[in-house]
Design an enzyme around this catalytic site. Structure first.
Site, PDB file in Angstrom:
ATOM      1  N   LYS A  53       0.840  -1.203   0.000  1.00 19.33           N
ATOM      2  CA  LYS A  53       0.000   0.000   0.000  1.00 19.33           C
ATOM      3  C   LYS A  53       0.874   1.252   0.000  1.00 19.33           C
ATOM      4  O   LYS A  53       0.611   2.205  -0.739  1.00 19.33           O
ATOM      5  CB  LYS A  53      -0.937  -0.016   1.220  1.00 19.33           C
ATOM      6  N   GLN A  97      -4.834  -1.499   9.467  1.00 18.10           N
ATOM      7  CA  GLN A  97      -4.703  -2.825   8.861  1.00 18.10           C
ATOM      8  C   GLN A  97      -5.350  -3.885   9.756  1.00 18.10           C
ATOM      9  O   GLN A  97      -5.052  -3.977  10.948  1.00 18.10           O
ATOM     10  CB  GLN A  97      -3.211  -3.147   8.646  1.00 18.10           C
ATOM     11  N   ASP A 120     -11.198   2.907   3.907  1.00 15.20           N
ATOM     12  CA  ASP A 120     -11.635   1.515   3.749  1.00 15.20           C
ATOM     13  C   ASP A 120     -13.159   1.426   3.611  1.00 15.20           C
ATOM     14  O   ASP A 120     -13.688   0.367   3.264  1.00 15.20           O
ATOM     15  CB  ASP A 120     -11.193   0.678   4.962  1.00 15.20           C
TER      16      ASP A 120
END
Ligand code: NDP
Length: 303
Positions: A53, A97, A120
């Site tokens: 990422k 994460q 997200d």
């Protein structure tokens, strides 16, 4: 006509190029989109995801900030970091994460993220907005799948889509996006009856199950378009390899188009994380740039 193998790497490269050019345009306004990635603990797979990422962000000109915390970090320390990132006007996206260590309440942490920085798309505000059909920050994997479907089929209105799996990360937001794109949507899961028969009625099948090669030609209507989200590691003799939830070789002669694993949905997930970071940066500007004024910043279903 021979079936099309949908090239997720090429599609992701196009998305990343769009993001890069829009990041450059923002820089002329003095804004550099920034993504904070928070990793708690040392799970090897999570470390690889975070590294990828950060690399992709750098390629697009997005500033990345890594916060690596020890596995024993307590929830209050993590919440304090999120509060600090929420308040920082130079941070536009926050990604925690997953999975988090067992002693930390994942829902509480995700709910602590400012919905405008929730790249997200897991905050209840964004989940609710999506289910109402509003343009909000949307989970990256289903957003990437939708782009692949638009690239392959064009207008999706009236098509029957079967989504296999009902997780909060993939299945449910996928169904909401397909509904928003005017599909007729059926969601099936581990308790569904007549799974195969339902799938055989579908123009589009999105498999997000986590069961290697569950879906074969017998589940598919001739000419169906298949998006395989599954990533399953299987051993073959001494070696291991990744396969999807769809038996690719069996399905290929029946379908009109299908994503491979790897090289299908995976690259799109990370590309849409970058796109969401750009969108978040736009949404946070004081002039309140709206989705209508900037369609490129909008929910993937209309971009
Ligand atoms: P979850 O385990 O959270 O959800 C799986 C879903 O599949 C559940 O709804 C479950 O039903 C359903 N299911 C399980 N077994 C069956 C079955 N035999 N028949 C029908 N439905 C079944 O997984 P995720 O949604 O997080 O991920 C799914 C897959 O996608 C995994 O392989 C994962 O690795 C991959 N993935 C890939 C990504 C990418 O970027 N390519 C990103 C995210 C995930 P029930 O709800 O009843 O238990």
């Amino acid at each position: 006509m021979s079936p099309k193998i949908i090239d997720g790497k090429a599609a992701a490269a196009r998305v990343l190029a769009e993001v890069k050019s829009q990041v450059q345009a923002m820089e002329t306004e003095g804004i550099t989109p920034a993504l904070a990635v928070v990793l708690v603990g040392q799970d090897p797979a999570s470390q690889v995801y975070v590294r990828n990422k950060v690399l992709r962000a750098e390629e697009c000109g997005i500033r990345s900030l890594e916060h690596k915390l020890p596995a024993e970090t307590d929830e209050s320390a993590l919440l304090a970091l999120i509060a600090q990132l929420n308040a920082d006007r130079d941070v536009h996206g926050i990604l925690v994460q997953l999975p988090l260590p067992g002693h930390i309440d994942e829902t509480r942490v995700l709910q602590a993220i400012d919905p405008l920085k929730d790249v997200d798309g897991f905050h209840a505000e964004n989940v609710g907005g999506l289910s109402q059909g509003r343009d909000v920050l949307t989970p990256c994997t289903p957003a990437g799948c939708l782009r692949l479907l638009h690239d392959t089929c064009g207008d999706l209105a009236g098509l029957h889509a079967v989504v296999i799996g009902r997780s909060n990360i993939v299945g449910k937001p996928m169904a909401a996006l397909l509904l928003k794109a005017h599909c007729t949507v059926t969601v099936v899961h581990s308790r569904s009856a007549n799974l195969k028969e339902l799938c055989r009625q579908a123009d589009i099948v999105v498999a997000a199950v986590g069961r290697p090669r569950l879906v074969d030609a017998d589940w598919l209507k001739p000419g169906a378009v298949v998006i395989d989200v599954g990533i399953n590691r299987i051993s073959e003799g001494e070696r291991s390899r990744l396969v999807g939830d769809v038996d690719f070789d069996s399905a290929l002669p029946t379908v009109s188009a299908i994503t491979p694993v790897p090289g299908g949905v995976g690259p799109m997930t990370i590309a849409f994380l970058m796109k969401n970071t750009l969108t978040a940066a736009r949404l946070q500007q004081p002039a309140s740039v709206t989705f209508a004024e900037h369609p490129e910043a909008a929910c993937p279903s209309i971009s």
